[in-house]
Structures are given as structure tokens and as C-alpha cells.
Design an enzyme around this catalytic site. Structure first.
Site, PDB file in Angstrom:
ATOM      1  CE1 TYR A  71      16.050  72.539  63.843  1.00 41.70           C
ATOM      2  CE2 TYR A  71      17.026  73.853  62.094  1.00 41.70           C
ATOM      3  CZ  TYR A  71      17.151  73.166  63.285  1.00 41.70           C
ATOM      4  OH  TYR A  71      18.361  73.125  63.924  1.00 41.70           O
ATOM      5  CG  HIS A  97      24.230  91.986  52.232  1.00 45.55           C
ATOM      6  ND1 HIS A  97      24.817  93.013  51.536  1.00 45.55           N
ATOM      7  CD2 HIS A  97      23.938  92.500  53.462  1.00 45.55           C
ATOM      8  CE1 HIS A  97      24.879  94.094  52.294  1.00 45.55           C
ATOM      9  NE2 HIS A  97      24.360  93.811  53.483  1.00 45.55           N
ATOM     10  CD  GLU A 116      24.430  98.325  59.138  1.00 50.91           C
ATOM     11  OE1 GLU A 116      23.936  99.157  59.909  1.00 50.91           O
ATOM     12  OE2 GLU A 116      24.114  98.211  57.944  1.00 50.91           O
ATOM     13  CG  HIS A 172      23.596  92.412  58.570  1.00 50.05           C
ATOM     14  ND1 HIS A 172      22.391  92.320  57.894  1.00 50.05           N
ATOM     15  CD2 HIS A 172      24.365  93.252  57.827  1.00 50.05           C
ATOM     16  CE1 HIS A 172      22.431  93.089  56.819  1.00 50.05           C
ATOM     17  NE2 HIS A 172      23.634  93.667  56.735  1.00 50.05           N
ATOM     18  CG  HIS A 199      20.376  96.029  54.317  1.00 53.28           C
ATOM     19  ND1 HIS A 199      20.717  97.060  55.155  1.00 53.28           N
ATOM     20  CD2 HIS A 199      21.484  95.260  54.225  1.00 53.28           C
ATOM     21  CE1 HIS A 199      21.976  96.913  55.539  1.00 53.28           C
ATOM     22  NE2 HIS A 199      22.453  95.824  54.988  1.00 53.28           N
TER      23      HIS A 199
END
Ligand SMILES: O=C(O)[C@@H](O)C(=O)COP(=O)(O)O
Ligand SMILES: [Zn+2]
Length: 215
Positions: free
Chosen positions: A123, A98, A77, A96, A163
């Protein structure tokens, strides 16, 4: 950037990666982390590496053109990360993951693609704000970078359909905090689904944005 500073950043990536992994915020070898270095390049987690067991010395070092200078082959990525940095000169790090609840939201047909999670808490507004959905792309496909480029200037966080989240912050610590807040708010959103929860009003959101501007 001095060798001492680079080594400290490598250690910080490994420490925070382990913390995220140990708390179940990403599984297996999923997820990736990058940090901007002083010379315009990046440190990035290697592809197929488990965030819970990163070897600081093997973290990839890329120059400003994305060429590998040292360490293992970077995350697939890397295009996505560099596309986001390109649009966000104020951001120093990207995470990033999952993370389960965020991924669950990314699979729901009814989410608003311009704003996947409503402003449930102050928040969340302070750390994440409006969260757009990026249409599904094959992980690691350079087209994902192009899709994110159009959104990253206005948004520090995006949700990749089916994703997971990609979150930028001024520092790595800030990006990690925002990713954690996004995951917890996704969990709240799923808990409250179908219950017509009260969300913050546009005026309340505007006040928060004025008092606590995000990066
Ligand atoms: O989902 C994917 O395949 C990637 O986005 C990912 O999370 C892990 O890929 P690498 O960073 O290349 O290991
Ligand atoms: Zn992924």
C-alpha cells in the site's frame, strides 16, 4: 468554479483538517493544506491557523499568480505549494503536516536522501512510492519552493529534512490518504529499525507500479 463548488471545497478542507488534527497527525498550528480551484488558483489554509479549527469562510483564496483574493493571509508555505503544483499539473491538492513519525525519519542521519523509507508494504508503494529528502530550509523561505521544484515532477511526496512531509494527490481525499499512509509506514520503519526487515523486491515494486499507477 461556482460559489457552490468553492464552498464545498472550503468545507472539505475544514473537515479533513479537523480529522487529521483530532487524530494527532499534526499539532498546534502546524501543517497546511491547499486545493487547486477550477480557474487555476488555489484555496489555502491561512498562516498560523490550527487545522483542527478552520473557519471555512476564512480559508485563503489565491489567484493563478498567487495573489490573495479573499480570506486570511495564506500559509507561509504558499511558495512551496505553488512550486509543487507547477511541476504536477495532475495534482489537485497538497497536504503538509508535522506528523511525528515522518518528522522523526526526516531527522535520521542514515536515511537515503533519494528514498527515505524502503518499500515495506504494497500500500505504501501504491500511495507514496519513492520519497526523496529535501535538504533543510527555514520554513516559509522561498528557497524551499526552488528545492522542491526539482523533485516534484517525479515524486508526488517529498520529505522536508527536520520538518515533515509534503504530499500531493489528485484530490484532497487522495492527498490525505497518502499522507496517512506515509505516516504509518514511517512508524513501521522506526519499529523495524535495526531488525533487518524483509522489504518488497524491485520486481514486486515494479509489478505494483504497473498495476496501480500513482497520479
Ligand atoms: O513549519 C512551519 O512553520 C510551516 O511549514 C507550517 O507547518 C505552518 O505554517 P503556516 O501554514 O504558515 O501556519
Ligand atoms: Zn511545517
Amino acid at each position: 468554479m461556482s460559489m457552490h463548488d468553492e464552498n464545498a471545497l472550503r468545507e472539505q478542507i475544514a473537515t479533513l483538517g479537523q480529522s487529521l488534527f483530532d487524530r494527532g497527525l499534526t499539532m498546534g498550528s502546524s501543517g497546511n493544506i491547499s486545493v487547486r480551484t477550477g480557474d487555476g488558483g488555489w484555496l489555502m489554509t491561512p498562516t498560523n491557523a490550527c487545522l483542527g479549527r478552520l473557519d471555512p469562510a476564512r480559508i485563503s483564496r489565491l489567484d493563478r499568480d498567487g495573489r490573495l483574493l479573499a480570506g486570511d493571509k495564506p500559509t507561509k508555505e504558499s511558495f512551496l505549494h505553488t512550486a509543487m503544483y507547477e511541476q504536477r499539473p495532475q495534482s489537485g491538492a497538497i497536504v503538509h503536516l508535522h506528523s511525528t513519525h515522518s518528522v522523526a525519519v526526516s531527522c535520521l542521519p542514515e536515511v537515503d536522501p533519494c528514498d527515505c523509507i524502503p518499500p515495506l508494504t504494497a500500500y505504501y508503494v501504491m500511495r507514496v512510492g519513492r520519497l526523496p529528502l529535501v535538504p533543510y530550509h527555514v520554513p516559509g523561505d522561498p528557497s524551499l519552493g526552488d528545492a522542491v521544484r526539482g523533485l516534484a515532477g517525479q515524486h508526488s511526496a517529498v520529505l522536508l529534512a527536520n520538518h515533515g512531509p509534503v504530499v500531493a494527490g489528485k484530490s484532497l481525499e487522495a492527498a490525505v490518504y497518502a499522507t496517512e499512509e506515509l505516516e504509518e509506514t514511517a512508524r513501521l520503519y522506526l519499529l523495524l529499525r535495526g531488525q533487518n526487515p524483509r522489504t518488497l523486491t524491485p520486481e514486486q515494486v515494479a509489478e505494483l507500479e504497473a498495476r496501480f499507477p500513482r497520479d
